[in-house]
Write an enzyme that holds these catalytic residues in place. Structure first.
Site, short mmCIF file in Angstrom:
data_model
loop_
_atom_site.label_atom_id
_atom_site.label_comp_id
_atom_site.label_asym_id
_atom_site.label_seq_id
_atom_site.Cartn_x
_atom_site.Cartn_y
_atom_site.Cartn_z
N SER A 1 0.82 -1.22 0.00
CA SER A 1 0.00 0.00 0.00
C SER A 1 0.85 1.27 0.00
O SER A 1 1.84 1.37 0.71
CB SER A 1 -0.89 0.00 1.24
OG SER A 1 -1.60 1.22 1.30
N ILE B 1 3.88 11.10 3.60
CA ILE B 1 2.95 11.55 2.56
C ILE B 1 1.74 12.20 3.24
O ILE B 1 1.22 13.21 2.77
CB ILE B 1 2.49 10.37 1.67
CG1 ILE B 1 3.69 9.61 1.08
CG2 ILE B 1 1.54 10.83 0.59
CD1 ILE B 1 4.58 10.40 0.16
N CYS C 1 -1.75 5.07 12.43
CA CYS C 1 -2.10 6.48 12.55
C CYS C 1 -2.31 6.84 14.02
O CYS C 1 -2.73 6.02 14.82
CB CYS C 1 -3.40 6.79 11.80
SG CYS C 1 -3.47 6.03 10.19
N ILE D 1 5.55 -5.69 7.82
CA ILE D 1 5.42 -4.59 8.76
C ILE D 1 5.17 -3.27 8.01
O ILE D 1 5.54 -3.13 6.85
CB ILE D 1 6.69 -4.44 9.63
CG1 ILE D 1 7.93 -4.20 8.76
CG2 ILE D 1 6.89 -5.66 10.49
CD1 ILE D 1 9.22 -3.91 9.54
N ASN D 2 4.60 -2.34 8.74
CA ASN D 2 4.54 -0.98 8.26
C ASN D 2 5.92 -0.34 8.47
O ASN D 2 6.85 -1.02 8.89
CB ASN D 2 3.44 -0.22 9.01
CG ASN D 2 2.79 0.83 8.10
OD1 ASN D 2 3.48 1.52 7.35
ND2 ASN D 2 1.48 0.95 8.18
N THR D 3 6.03 0.94 8.21
CA THR D 3 7.33 1.60 8.30
C THR D 3 7.74 1.88 9.75
O THR D 3 6.89 1.95 10.64
CB THR D 3 7.30 2.94 7.53
OG1 THR D 3 6.22 3.72 8.02
CG2 THR D 3 7.10 2.70 6.04
C1 LIG Z 1 5.77 6.34 -0.09
C2 LIG Z 1 5.12 5.32 0.78
C3 LIG Z 1 3.78 5.43 1.10
C4 LIG Z 1 3.16 4.50 1.93
N1 LIG Z 1 1.84 4.62 2.20
C5 LIG Z 1 1.22 3.66 2.96
C6 LIG Z 1 -0.17 3.71 3.19
O1 LIG Z 1 -0.86 4.59 2.70
N2 LIG Z 1 -0.73 2.75 3.99
C7 LIG Z 1 0.01 1.75 4.54
O2 LIG Z 1 -0.51 0.90 5.26
N3 LIG Z 1 1.34 1.66 4.31
C8 LIG Z 1 1.96 2.60 3.53
N4 LIG Z 1 3.31 2.49 3.29
C9 LIG Z 1 4.05 1.36 3.88
C10 LIG Z 1 4.23 0.23 2.87
O3 LIG Z 1 3.01 -0.29 2.46
C11 LIG Z 1 5.11 -0.89 3.47
O4 LIG Z 1 4.47 -1.43 4.60
C12 LIG Z 1 6.48 -0.41 3.89
O5 LIG Z 1 6.94 0.57 3.00
C13 LIG Z 1 7.50 -1.54 3.97
O6 LIG Z 1 7.69 -2.16 2.73
P1 LIG Z 1 8.86 -1.74 1.70
O7 LIG Z 1 10.12 -1.69 2.49
O8 LIG Z 1 8.84 -2.79 0.65
O9 LIG Z 1 8.51 -0.39 1.16
C14 LIG Z 1 3.92 3.43 2.47
C15 LIG Z 1 5.27 3.32 2.14
C16 LIG Z 1 5.88 4.24 1.31
C17 LIG Z 1 7.34 4.08 0.99
#
Ligand SMILES: Cc1cc2nc3c(=O)[nH]c(=O)nc-3n(C[C@H](O)[C@H](O)[C@H](O)COP(=O)(O)O)c2cc1C
Ligand SMILES: Cc1cc2nc3c(=O)[nH]c(=O)nc-3n(C[C@H](O)[C@H](O)[C@H](O)COP(=O)(O)OP(=O)(O)OC[C@H]3O[C@@H](n4cnc5c(N)ncnc54)[C@H](O)[C@@H]3O)c2cc1C
Ligand SMILES: Cc1cc2nc3c(=O)[nH]c(=O)nc-3n(C[C@H](O)[C@H](O)[C@H](O)COP(=O)(O)OP(=O)(O)OC[C@H]3O[C@@H](n4cnc5c(N)ncnc54)[C@H](O)[C@@H]3O)c2cc1C
Ligand SMILES: Cc1cc2nc3c(=O)[nH]c(=O)nc-3n(C[C@H](O)[C@H](O)[C@H](O)COP(=O)(O)O)c2cc1C
Ligand code: FES
Ligand code: FES
Lengths: 310, 252, 310, 252
Positions: free
Chosen positions: C20, C70, C129, C190-192
């Site tokens: 996402s 964002i 959030c 995981i989320n960030t």
């Molecule tokens: C630019 C950006 C926007 C994101 N927006 C969302 C979001 O709207 N909702 C969400 O649950 N996670 C969001 N994420 C988190 C990602 O879905 C993902 O969990 C996280 O980036 C780890 O995966 P990755 O290392 O492959 O990016 C966002 C990540 C990035 C980099």
């Protein structure tokens, strides 16, 4: 530029020092340069008894980071005092002794011995170990347990105490406030983040210990965030660390609120990193328009009269 | 032991995924001994993060060059294989303790036992032994015919016995199956742990084993690279106490 | 090799899907390849009302990672259903809709609308959030709050619910168990990680929002560890993510316990990454000696009759 | 828009820390237009993580090459400057919408306003305008004399007015101080935000602004690169809705 910094127990001529566990007891790096160039030295974790540590593999490389699970290998507090700290007395730098243990008594005994040896400038309490008495919860993840431990160690030590915080918590500020309230004289942050690697060719965990601590540039943004948050809520100084590689990283940590900055993993890549950073710091600060190093500390949140650059 | 920006003289593929890397670094060439290793920053811009330990396979002190032989097995060695001639390569070394040879008498016979990329450090050792008037035989093990390297080079200094796991070249089986210690005063072995374990336990004589372990610092500071020993300390650091150990000291 | 995987609400022909927020609503990447190649699509977070998001700069690069803030920019749930989800109905892949909000009612309303639109296969609750009603504590850091929120959303939705866990907690297993107990059908993790960057030339925080979420290869070891821990304690499936770049990363996540694997940040580096990984997966699995993709899931902890390789 | 492994034809230093990079990529050259940009993977092995957006400064469709001009300001551009001839460079592009010129009548007069590394996209624009029989004047701003580049190249197509902040070359001051819009139908501007803000608010006519913003995906998926607009949507994505916008649409 004057780069001296006065921290509890440690009069440092530069804010740069090596991080615990990445520098042994200093003797190895003394083959590369005079240790007296350092702001201070942080030695490897010391425990009450000798420990052999974990099985190998003990490290794994990750993207811009590494995992380690050394397992507190060390010859025990008595041996450390007699040999390792003794050897360091010939140097003219503060010695920060990292203390670990699995029960409060371990920490207390080790701290008491180190403090009374007269060979340490300050203690650094590594509270990332699992507390065997509290069912394995890390001392570093429960503010009450950390408070009690800090109190207990303070009671037996007459040298300043830095508590080294673990980043693996929901609320780092609560941890910092708890140990400050218990009498900590300073904070070290951050320790490593718990991580893991799996070898896809075997399906096995790479580290013999399974999990390990993630260090290196990968974790720097998390370290900066935590120091920034904590620095505004406590009034004791912070030794910052986590992924420092360049002189701009050192300054970034200071701007986030660190009074001194420790270098860990980067020593492995470049054994000359500490003296290189020490030399570069005043030059770079001048280039950035600073006349006084003190102005840098907490710059990111301290209100500043005028912008640094246009 | 120091940090050197060496310059890459050449890289050549000598067997399947095995490269010969020659660097120019006169100070390093002067200081290095057979059995020591280099801790190499394989890439640029600090990537990958950790250095990679690679043995010294040959030294030309007149030219001021060192040669390594390495196999591409993962990220670091892949990055190294992509480095070009004349590029500078940051090297920490020489590290560790080499093979002890001073105690060996002129005219005696020793054997070298190498498996795969454990073979390289034995090459310069062979040269030095022969120069000292010591006779040596090399037992070299590989997986398959296409993995064989430096057999000809070894033949210039000693009699060479090759084993391959699939029998596609030389004897079929493990190198430890063909080793003979008759009339031999000691051995020098380097290779994968299972090979070293067999060497230690099967051979009737004592010798020297060169170990491999994952390394952080390479200089003895991080305690990543330990191996258990029979000594009072109970463990040793492969990087600074080794990589070469008397076979009776290490627990395998 | 059969790479299909059946997850609640999502019949996927490959376990690989985009994460996402890194993939908009799919239209951009449909210029590069047919979205029907994907296992599923996860869309950008949707909120009850339209949101303009944060000021710029919204991203910063870190070592092997990036920070983003964002700020949930999106046109609001009604617009999303009418336009974005509508557009996706022409595809033949499951649609996982990421839901965000600052109050439980926001989540509930958005979830109800999405679920009843019939245009989503499942919901993904983004609980990272801050909860305005609970003084800013994240929904994702208190097991009780997460439990309540999950329950409330389950009550209004008849499609499966995945809860997306935040890694910024002391005890991720407790979070996972809480949402499982509340009825979650799956987990995304995981989320960030919360991080920060300071521009040393100005002393200012780089992101307009101050803090941001760290993603990319830097966080992979933490993601693997958390999934490994959680997978052994829950019985609902996990969509794993965090720094996936290569096919071996995909397999590592599966071995850690993930049933499907999402790709986020890597799309920015290589817009073709998803189809490339999808193609490579069966090839690589065969090379590693697997005959059945199911055998890979949880391989690192599941007892396995025989070693994978010698 | 596609992914291309272009080959580096050359890199030349054309001013203080400003490099001219020429790559061979015939498909890209065919597809690209003035004002569009390339999203470049500056390093190898995926480092640094994010691509870097760089404008297209020139296109030679016969040769099948594109030229960019970029300044080394940080890690990504430093890595790019270290890349060698013949190496392959992974490029995503062409991205974004170029400068609209079809509405401009033959014989009319337009002005180009560029600041620093905002100047490059105006160069190919100048060529195209002149080819269409449109007269153009270029107002180019730099910090100092040693930063000046492509002044001679622009002179082949238009009259050139230079301003430097320290007065070491051309007029002293900002380029916006010297712009004249007399008889001019529109302008095309690219440069730092403060310059664009002045251009938008000081000039009596409408024109086109090419914006810069930090980018993640470069294709409109991540919402990193927004700018506020007067449109119904209230914001636009610089990468996919821009980078060129009518001056009246963007809020600066
Ligand atoms: C630019 C950006 C926007 C994101 N927006 C969302 C979001 O709207 N909702 C969400 O649950 N996670 C969001 N994420 C988190 C990602 O879905 C993902 O969990 C996280 O980036 C780890 O995966 P990755 O290392 O492959 O990016 C966002 C990540 C990035 C980099
Ligand atoms: C003293 C010593 C001498 C060596 N000499 C040679 C030589 O001459 N030729 C040669 O081909 N190889 C040699 N090796 C092995 C060589 O270091 C590894 O093959 C190399 O580090 C693998 O790196 P990689 O990034 O390609 O693999 P990856 O598997 O991607 O590496 C991941 C991590 O594990 C470490 N690692 C992986 N395998 C080994 C290993 N076998 N030993 C130590 N660390 C390892 C890496 O250094 C790195 O930190 C030697 C090892 C040691 C300890
Ligand atoms: C559409 C567009 C066209 C551009 N064209 C050119 C050009 O032709 N020549 C040129 O020299 N520069 C151009 N730029 C600016 C160029 O993208 C940045 O100078 C470059 O990204 C800096 O990267 P760095 O790693 O060297 O700097 P760092 O400061 O280390 O970069 C850190 C991060 O910030 C981003 N960033 C930093 N400065 C900028 C900036 N000004 N704009 C966007 N992102 C930035 C980087 O991309 C990276 O993600 C353009 C920017 C955009 C958006
Ligand atoms: C190999 C290794 C061993 C470590 N040992 C200790 C230790 O004994 N005690 C301690 O408090 N921290 C220890 N640490 C953590 C570091 O002191 C430091 O907090 C952490 O690595 C982050 O800094 P860095 O990214 O610069 O390495 C160790 C780190 C590494 C890499
Ligand atoms: S590699 Fe650090 S002690 Fe051997
Ligand atoms: S850079 Fe991702 S939307 Fe513009």
């Amino acid at each position: 530029m004057n780069t001296t910094i006065e921290l509890p127990g440690m009069s440092m001529k530069t804010p740069i020092l090596p991080a615990s566990g990445c520098y042994g007891f200093g003797q190895e790096y003394s083959q590369f340069y005079d240790l007296d160039l350092l702001g201070a030295i942080t030695v490897k974790a010391v425990t009450a008894e000798k420990r052999l540590g974990n099985q190998v593999p003990r490290i794994a490389e990750t993207e811009s980071g590494m995992l380690n699970a050394i397992g507190l290998q060390n010859p025990g507090v008595d041996h450390v005092i007699e040999h390792e700290l003794e050897a360091l007395t010939s140097n003219n730098i503060p010695v920060l002794v990292n203390i670990a243990g699995n029960a409060p008594e371990d920490y207390v005994e080790t701290s008491r011995k180190i403090a009374s040896s007269g060979k340490a400038s300050a203690l650094e309490l590594n509270i990332s170990c699992p507390n065997v008495k509290s069912g394995g919860i890390q001392f570093g993840s429960d503010p009450d347990i950390a408070y009690d431990l800090t109190k207990a160690v303070k009671a037996v030590s007459d040298i300043p105490l830095y508590v080294k915080l673990s980043p693996n918590v929901t609320d780092i500020v609560a941890m910092a406030k708890a140990v400050e309230a218990a009498g900590a004289d300073g904070l070290s942050m951050i320790n490593t983040m718990v991580g893991m690697q799996i070898d896809v060719t075997t399906g096995q965990l790479v580290l013999a210990n399974g999990k390990g601590g993630l260090s290196g540039p990968a974790i720097k943004p998390v370290a900066i965030r935590m120091i920034y948050d904590v620095a505004q809520e406590v009034s004791i100084p912070i030794i910052g660390m986590g992924g420092v590689q360049t002189v701009d990283d050192v300054i970034e940590f200071m701007m986030a609120g660190a009074s001194a900055v420790a270098v860990g993993t980067a020593n492995f890549q470049n054994p000359m990193i500490c003296p290189e950073l020490i030399q570069a710091l005043p030059v770079r600060l001048k280039e950035l328009g600073f006349e006084n190093m003190q102005d840098v500390i907490g710059r990111s949140f301290a209100s500043c009269g005028q912008p640094l650059s246009l | 032991m120091k940090l050197t920006d060496a310059s890459i003289v050449h890289q050549t593929l000598v067997a399947q995924e095995v490269y010969e890397l020659k660097v120019s670094a006169p100070d390093l060439a002067d200081a290095a001994e057979a059995g020591q290793f280099l801790h190499i920053q394989t890439g640029q811009f600090g990537q990958p993060l950790l250095r990679r330990p690679i043995s010294i396979a040959d030294i030309d002190r007149v030219e001021g060059t060192l040669t390594c032989l390495y196999k591409v097995v993962g990220k670091g060695t892949a990055v190294l294989a992509g480095r070009q001639e004349n590029e500078s390569l940051n090297i920490l070394g020489p590290l560790g303790n080499g093979f002890p040879i001073n105690q060996i008498e002129r005219g005696s016979h020793v054997i070298l036992i190498g498996g795969g990329v454990g073979i390289p450090p034995l090459y310069f050792l062979a040269k030095e032994l022969v120069e000292k008037g010591i006779q040596c035989s090399a037992y070299l093990g590989f997986r398959s015919a296409e993995d064989v390297f430096y057999d000809k080079e070894f033949e210039e200094f000693c009699d060479v016995h090759i084993a391959t796991e699939d029998g596609s070249y030389g004897h079929k089986g493990y190198v430890t199956d063909i080793v003979s210690t008759e009339g031999v005063v000691t051995y020098y072995a380097c290779g994968p742990k299972p090979m070293l374990t067999k060497v230690k336990h099967q051979l009737p004589i004592q010798g020297f084993l060169s170990l491999e372990e994952r390394m952080g610092c390479g200089v003895g500071a991080c305690l990543a690279c330990v191996c258990p020993t029979n000594t009072e300390q109970q463990y040793a650091k492969v990087c600074s106490d080794g990589p070469v150990f008397p076979s009776k000291e290490v627990i395998l």
